[in-house]
Write an enzyme that holds these catalytic residues in place. Structure first.
Site, short mmCIF file in Angstrom:
data_model
loop_
_atom_site.label_atom_id
_atom_site.label_comp_id
_atom_site.label_asym_id
_atom_site.label_seq_id
_atom_site.Cartn_x
_atom_site.Cartn_y
_atom_site.Cartn_z
N CYS A 2 0.85 -1.13 0.01
CA CYS A 2 0.14 -0.07 -0.06
C CYS A 2 0.85 1.24 -0.07
O CYS A 2 2.02 1.31 0.38
CB CYS A 2 -0.77 0.02 1.28
N ARG A 27 2.85 0.37 -5.84
CA ARG A 27 2.82 -0.45 -4.71
C ARG A 27 1.53 -1.06 -4.32
O ARG A 27 1.45 -2.17 -3.43
CB ARG A 27 2.97 0.62 -3.42
N TRP A 74 -2.93 -2.59 -1.42
CA TRP A 74 -2.59 -3.93 -1.92
C TRP A 74 -3.23 -4.72 -0.66
O TRP A 74 -2.76 -4.69 0.40
CB TRP A 74 -1.05 -4.17 -1.94
N ASN A 98 -0.60 1.29 5.81
CA ASN A 98 0.17 0.39 5.33
C ASN A 98 0.76 -0.71 6.17
O ASN A 98 1.43 -0.07 7.09
CB ASN A 98 1.49 1.07 4.24
N GLY A 99 0.56 -1.78 5.99
CA GLY A 99 1.04 -2.87 7.20
C GLY A 99 -0.10 -3.67 7.52
O GLY A 99 -0.89 -4.01 6.82
N GLU A 478 14.79 -17.32 -13.08
CA GLU A 478 14.48 -15.63 -13.09
C GLU A 478 13.53 -15.79 -14.26
O GLU A 478 12.40 -14.93 -14.39
CB GLU A 478 15.64 -15.06 -13.11
N LYS A 482 9.49 -14.51 -14.37
CA LYS A 482 8.99 -13.42 -15.15
C LYS A 482 7.84 -13.77 -16.07
O LYS A 482 7.09 -12.79 -16.08
CB LYS A 482 10.12 -12.79 -16.02
N GLU A 485 4.93 -14.07 -13.67
CA GLU A 485 4.38 -12.68 -13.15
C GLU A 485 3.44 -11.98 -13.94
O GLU A 485 2.47 -11.28 -13.56
CB GLU A 485 5.58 -12.02 -12.56
N HIS A 501 14.75 -36.42 -12.96
CA HIS A 501 14.33 -36.96 -11.61
C HIS A 501 12.82 -36.69 -11.27
O HIS A 501 12.29 -36.41 -9.95
CB HIS A 501 15.04 -36.32 -10.63
N LYS A 600 4.72 -3.74 -6.08
CA LYS A 600 6.03 -3.66 -6.30
C LYS A 600 7.21 -3.90 -5.16
O LYS A 600 8.06 -4.77 -4.95
CB LYS A 600 6.43 -2.34 -6.97
N1 HGA Z 1 -3.61 -4.71 6.07
C1 HGA Z 1 -4.24 -3.40 5.23
C2 HGA Z 1 -3.29 -2.88 4.54
C3 HGA Z 1 -2.63 -3.57 3.46
C4 HGA Z 1 -1.02 -3.18 3.06
O1 HGA Z 1 -0.56 -2.45 3.86
N2 HGA Z 1 -0.71 -3.89 2.05
O2 HGA Z 1 0.62 -3.58 1.77
C5 HGA Z 1 -5.31 -4.10 4.43
O3 HGA Z 1 -5.49 -5.21 4.06
O4 HGA Z 1 -6.11 -3.14 3.82
#
Ligand code: HGA
Length: 605
Positions: A2, A27, A74, A98-99, A478, A482, A485, A501, A600
């Site tokens: 986020c 992000r 995110w 964020n977190g 890698e 790529k 992703e 194997h 990212k």
């Molecule tokens: N936990 C919060 C914020 C998500 C976050 O920081 N993601 O990198 C949520 O889920 O909204």
């Protein structure tokens, strides 16, 4: 992960916040939202999906006000939905986060039992209810936020905005990055320098546990004990934080094309012209080191896997490599003679940061190879080695990967010289090879039509297998990463010798096998494995050089790359791997720069 932004401005802030969110969108892009204070009233707009959707909402329902916060999400807790989008609000308070709040379940139960009604599934929402309750108990906004912070466990960067308080933002940092921006009669906060660069070049990075009170006049910062502290103002290079596609269709395309100049920049920084040694004044002497331990995640881990070959071969030193999310929870045997190298593009990767903290004080030295020299990992390591790749915005790492490779190669050379395991002449020859990398990369980048043709074939498949031996094994890993992703094609990579194997059971005419095989000492062995694939009707795409193409026999598709010195091969073969993924993604119509479910910089566990 986020991105958060906060502005106490002198003009309308919603458009400025929206623009900052655009720069933070790399992000996360599950949802976005903005809250402002207008005439004392708190107002919110939120939308799911890309920022464009929020922009559309704002056209229909504009937001007024000169103070505001914004978020691009995110999702960790709760699906991407409007209800789960930030900012969250309860009563007089709105928050962006964020977190992860690790004790949110207990807090939610307590708050629900006390009558709070939750509108979302997020961990974040407990923060606004707690703060609103603290306000209800008669605490002022600053005390209420502080009382809330004392209840939270986990990782967070937070911004609080309060109804009736048009000149107040409260910021807090515990485990997730947060910077304060200083303007003229304006103040800002944001997840990174890229968000704040158009507004100011003067930033203060909050330290772990800091919380800050912002008004338009300035900022007061407190440490985790509540004592006022002074934190330095860093003047950032705004040019370096500028982001645009420079005429390319995607950031990824631009970043792939930039690789020759990035490699040249790394050479200019770390290889002195007049000497024939890597010039890395690190304050680190590998001569007395017992071991090198490298820790990273994702693409950066693949760079470490390649570097293991180099350190072993050029410096004859034992090397351990590990995935940060595993390493941080293990009890690794560490020694006072160990040099630990952590690698992270953003310098904020949560698991890598935790791994760095896991070894701090227990080893001889910690080195951080990062692209953001002001990042948390850079600030906590003993020695920072910037990779000088410039901002990387495409979620799939390209130029940062090859820059990481080169920094690690130069470290391996320095290690070999420090330990007297490499003759000066050998080192000089390798540096001369290294100077040829930009030229080879440019030649290979110019062959786009070749990759496009093969990528169209790959784009029609459900699965692709990649094979390689020696350094081409991690390069195959890698290449597979790529492809999955950005094109969402299932891809796996194996050391070519491992094929028999197990994975050979998968081979049939519907499974393309991409083989990375320059004509080196292992070529014949790899060709034998390739023959085993062809004997079972597996279509082979061979990436090799002219000599390799001549010796390989008939394959379904062959990309003939220039013949390059051995040490250059990982750089040369990185390019077609990236190009195949890029064009397969284009063929499938996926969102190249913002692939689903990814973000990212991975600032959560
Ligand atoms: N936990 C919060 C914020 C998500 C976050 O920081 N993601 O990198 C949520 O889920 O909204």
């Amino acid at each position: 992960m986020c991105g958060i932004i906060g502005i106490l401005g002198s003009h309308e802030v919603a458009p400025v916040i929206l623009d900052a969110l655009r720069r933070l969108e790399y992000r996360g892009y599950d949802s976005a939202g903005i809250a402002t204070i207008h005439e004392g009233r708190l107002e919110l707009r939120r939308a799911t999906g890309k920022l464009m959707n929020l922009s559309d909402v704002l056209v229909c329902e504009p937001l007024r006000g000169k103070a505001g916060i914004g978020h691009t999400r995110w999702a960790t807790h709760g699906a991407p939905s409007v209800e789960n989008a930030h900012p969250h609000r309860s009563g007089r308070v709105a928050v962006v986060h964020n977190g992860i709040i690790e004790n949110f379940r207990e807090l939610r139960e307590e708050l629900s039992a006390a009558g709070c009604r939750f509108a979302s599934e997020t961990d974040t929402e407990v923060i606004v209810h707690l703060t609103d309750r603290h306000l209800g108990m008669g605490l002022g906004p600053v005390e209420a936020a502080r009382a809330t912070l004392a209840c939270l466990k986990g990782a967070f960067a937070l911004a609080f905005l309060f109804e009736g308080e048009g000149d107040l933002l409260i910021a807090a940092r515990h485990g997730s990055p947060l910077a304060i921006g200083h303007g003229e009669g304006e103040m800002y906060l944001g997840s990174d320098a890229i968000a704040l660069a158009p507004m100011t070049n003067r930033l203060t990075y909050l330290e772990e546990g800091d919380w800050a009170v912002l008004t338009r006049q300035g900022v007061t910062i407190h440490d985790s004990q509540g004592s006022p502290v002074q934190r330095a103002i860093t003047v950032i290079d705004v040019e370096n934080a500028r982001i645009d596609k420079a005429g390319h269709r995607h950031f990824m395309a631009k970043e792939m094309a930039e690789q020759p100049s990035v490699i040249k920049a790394v050479i200019d920084h770390y290889v002195a012209e007049e000497t024939e040694e890597p010039a890395m004044p690190l304050g680190v002497d590998f001569a007395t080191a017992d071991r090198v331990v490298m820790v990273a995640c994702g693409t950066a881990f693949h760079a470490c896997q390649v570097a293991k070959y180099w350190f072993e071969q050029l410096a004859r030193i034992p090397v351990e490599i590990d995935i940060a999310s595993e390493f941080r929870y293990r009890d690794p045997v560490l020694g006072e003679g160990d040099i630990v190298i952590v690698v992270s593009q953003s310098g904020e990767t949560a698991d890598t940061l935790a791994a760095l903290r896991h070894v701090a004080g227990r080893v001889a030295r910690t080195l951080a190879v990062v692209n953001v020299p002001t990042s948390s990992i850079a600030r906590e390591a003993d020695v920072v080695i910037p990779m000088h790749a410039g901002p990387e915005i495409g979620v799939a790492s390209t130029k940062a990967f090859t820059a990481q490779l080169l920094v690690l190669l130069l470290l391996a050379l320095k290690c070999g010289r420090d330990r007297d395991r490499m003759e000066p002449g050998h080192c000089a020859r390798l540096l001369s090879d290294i100077r040829s990398i930009p030229g080879f990369m440019s030649q290979i980048l110019d062959r786009e039509a070749d990759y496009e043709r093969i990528a169209e074939v790959l784009g029609e498949c459900d699965d692709v297998l990649f094979l390689g031996r020696g350094v081409m094994f991690p390069m195959a890993l890698e290449a597979a990463l790529k492809l999955k992703e950005i094109s969402y094609i299932h891809a796996e990579a194996y050391a070519a010798g491992e094929l028999k194997h197990g994975p050979i059971a998968l081979i049939d005419k519907g499974l393309p096998v991409v083989v990375l095989a320059p004509r080196d000492g292992l070529f014949e062995k790899t060709v034998s494995n390739m023959q085993e694939v062809m004997a079972r009707h597996g279509p082979v795409v061979l990436l090799t050089d002219a000599e390799g193409a001549a010796g390989a026999g008939a394959v379904s598709h062959c990309v003939v790359l220039p013949e390059v010195p051995e040490v250059v091969a990982p750089f040369a073969y990185a390019v077609p791997a990236q190009m195949l993924a890029y064009h397969a993604a284009l063929a499938r119509g996926t969102d190249v720069d913002q692939p689903r479910n990814l973000a990212k910089s991975v600032t959560v566990e």
